[in-house]
Scaffold this motif. Sequence first.
Motif, PDB file in Angstrom:
ATOM      1  N   ARG A  67      11.384 -33.260 -30.567  1.00  0.00           N
ATOM      2  CA  ARG A  67      11.367 -31.925 -31.087  1.00  0.00           C
ATOM      3  C   ARG A  67      10.105 -31.184 -31.387  1.00  0.00           C
ATOM      4  O   ARG A  67       9.796 -29.974 -31.067  1.00  0.00           O
ATOM      5  N   LYS A  68       9.006 -32.071 -31.657  1.00  0.00           N
ATOM      6  CA  LYS A  68       7.616 -31.571 -31.610  1.00  0.00           C
ATOM      7  C   LYS A  68       7.115 -31.080 -30.430  1.00  0.00           C
ATOM      8  O   LYS A  68       6.414 -30.002 -30.516  1.00  0.00           O
ATOM      9  N   GLU A  69       7.503 -31.548 -29.344  1.00  0.00           N
ATOM     10  CA  GLU A  69       6.918 -31.220 -28.177  1.00  0.00           C
ATOM     11  C   GLU A  69       7.574 -29.796 -27.720  1.00  0.00           C
ATOM     12  O   GLU A  69       6.966 -28.997 -27.169  1.00  0.00           O
ATOM     13  N   GLU A  70       8.811 -29.652 -27.943  1.00  0.00           N
ATOM     14  CA  GLU A  70       9.750 -28.496 -27.678  1.00  0.00           C
ATOM     15  C   GLU A  70       9.112 -27.316 -28.637  1.00  0.00           C
ATOM     16  O   GLU A  70       8.938 -26.318 -28.313  1.00  0.00           O
ATOM     17  N   GLU A  71       8.863 -27.785 -30.151  1.00  0.00           N
ATOM     18  CA  GLU A  71       8.378 -26.689 -30.899  1.00  0.00           C
ATOM     19  C   GLU A  71       6.909 -26.250 -30.546  1.00  0.00           C
ATOM     20  O   GLU A  71       6.632 -25.139 -30.453  1.00  0.00           O
ATOM     21  N   ASN A  72       6.094 -27.156 -30.045  1.00  0.00           N
ATOM     22  CA  ASN A  72       4.774 -26.876 -29.344  1.00  0.00           C
ATOM     23  C   ASN A  72       5.019 -26.050 -28.177  1.00  0.00           C
ATOM     24  O   ASN A  72       4.067 -25.193 -28.068  1.00  0.00           O
ATOM     25  N   GLU A  73       5.684 -26.464 -27.276  1.00  0.00           N
ATOM     26  CA  GLU A  73       5.813 -25.716 -25.941  1.00  0.00           C
ATOM     27  C   GLU A  73       6.447 -24.444 -26.552  1.00  0.00           C
ATOM     28  O   GLU A  73       5.959 -23.438 -25.837  1.00  0.00           O
ATOM     29  N   LYS A  74       7.449 -24.219 -27.460  1.00  0.00           N
ATOM     30  CA  LYS A  74       7.757 -22.839 -27.890  1.00  0.00           C
ATOM     31  C   LYS A  74       6.826 -21.998 -28.516  1.00  0.00           C
ATOM     32  O   LYS A  74       6.480 -20.782 -28.128  1.00  0.00           O
ATOM     33  N   ARG A  75       5.812 -22.408 -29.138  1.00  0.00           N
ATOM     34  CA  ARG A  75       4.458 -21.969 -29.542  1.00  0.00           C
ATOM     35  C   ARG A  75       3.700 -21.480 -28.738  1.00  0.00           C
ATOM     36  O   ARG A  75       3.103 -20.472 -28.834  1.00  0.00           O
ATOM     37  N   ARG A  76       3.619 -22.361 -27.725  1.00  0.00           N
ATOM     38  CA  ARG A  76       2.523 -21.978 -26.535  1.00  0.00           C
ATOM     39  C   ARG A  76       3.234 -21.019 -25.775  1.00  0.00           C
ATOM     40  O   ARG A  76       2.428 -19.765 -25.240  1.00  0.00           O
ATOM     41  N   LYS A  77       4.342 -20.961 -25.426  1.00  0.00           N
ATOM     42  CA  LYS A  77       5.101 -19.770 -24.994  1.00  0.00           C
ATOM     43  C   LYS A  77       4.968 -18.446 -25.692  1.00  0.00           C
ATOM     44  O   LYS A  77       4.684 -17.352 -25.033  1.00  0.00           O
ATOM     45  N   GLU A  78       5.327 -18.475 -27.161  1.00  0.00           N
ATOM     46  CA  GLU A  78       4.957 -17.563 -27.902  1.00  0.00           C
ATOM     47  C   GLU A  78       3.561 -17.140 -28.098  1.00  0.00           C
ATOM     48  O   GLU A  78       3.202 -15.822 -27.726  1.00  0.00           O
ATOM     49  N   THR A  79       2.606 -17.857 -27.847  1.00  0.00           N
ATOM     50  CA  THR A  79       1.335 -17.499 -27.949  1.00  0.00           C
ATOM     51  C   THR A  79       0.977 -17.046 -26.590  1.00  0.00           C
ATOM     52  O   THR A  79       0.218 -15.893 -26.529  1.00  0.00           O
ATOM     53  N   LYS A  80       1.447 -17.429 -25.392  1.00  0.00           N
ATOM     54  CA  LYS A  80       1.285 -16.737 -24.320  1.00  0.00           C
ATOM     55  C   LYS A  80       1.787 -15.391 -24.253  1.00  0.00           C
ATOM     56  O   LYS A  80       1.203 -14.295 -23.607  1.00  0.00           O
ATOM     57  N   GLU A  81       2.940 -15.155 -24.772  1.00  0.00           N
ATOM     58  CA  GLU A  81       3.435 -13.716 -24.786  1.00  0.00           C
ATOM     59  C   GLU A  81       2.862 -12.957 -25.767  1.00  0.00           C
ATOM     60  O   GLU A  81       2.582 -11.639 -25.257  1.00  0.00           O
ATOM     61  N   GLU A  82       2.461 -13.669 -26.876  1.00  0.00           N
ATOM     62  CA  GLU A  82       1.624 -12.732 -27.711  1.00  0.00           C
ATOM     63  C   GLU A  82       0.247 -12.114 -26.999  1.00  0.00           C
ATOM     64  O   GLU A  82      -0.136 -11.199 -27.062  1.00  0.00           O
ATOM     65  N   LEU A  83      -0.410 -13.163 -26.205  1.00  0.00           N
ATOM     66  CA  LEU A  83      -1.519 -12.851 -25.661  1.00  0.00           C
ATOM     67  C   LEU A  83      -1.414 -11.938 -24.702  1.00  0.00           C
ATOM     68  O   LEU A  83      -2.114 -10.822 -24.341  1.00  0.00           O
ATOM     69  N   LEU A  84      -0.206 -11.900 -23.866  1.00  0.00           N
ATOM     70  CA  LEU A  84      -0.130 -10.954 -22.740  1.00  0.00           C
ATOM     71  C   LEU A  84       0.381  -9.488 -23.576  1.00  0.00           C
ATOM     72  O   LEU A  84       0.013  -8.397 -23.024  1.00  0.00           O
TER      73      LEU A  84
END
Length: 157
Positions: free
Chosen positions: A121-138
């Motif tokens: 769950r933590k890995e999935e949450e971290n991956e989701k945050r990373r994706k959101e962060t990448k999307e936010e950065l884009l």
Amino acid sequence: MDLPERVTEICVRCLLKVALSKEESEKTQKEVEMALLALSCIELYNGVENELYLNEIKEIIQYHQKCGNLTPFAYQSAWLFLIYRSFYDEDLVAAVVNELHFVEDARRELGDLSKRVDRKRKEEENEKRRKETKEELLLIRWLRMLVIEKRGGRRGG
């Protein structure tokens, strides 16, 4: 013994022979897992005598407790095969509790599974945050480019 009971007995013997394999190749582990899964699906009242499987299934469980050679699914299947047969057999209940320490094993397995689920769950949450962060950065980069373009447009225009 009627034919279905005889066939079941033969199948149980063959499946136990496969499940007793201590070879650690991936192929063998898959075969052991499938054999234990098949054993765990055999109905409770089918004429299979305790003597046919008790020593072998105890050996499988004890070897795993010592060496950790089974996958969690295979190990659970071995326990299921034994537990389903212990409902009405006091000797089996005693073996499950005293010799094989089912409660300790179940507690340890549940703890391990719980940790893995939490970690996943933590890995999935971290991956989701990373994706959101990448999307936010884009998104921020695109917005910056628009701002730069607009500024450039004012200067040049």
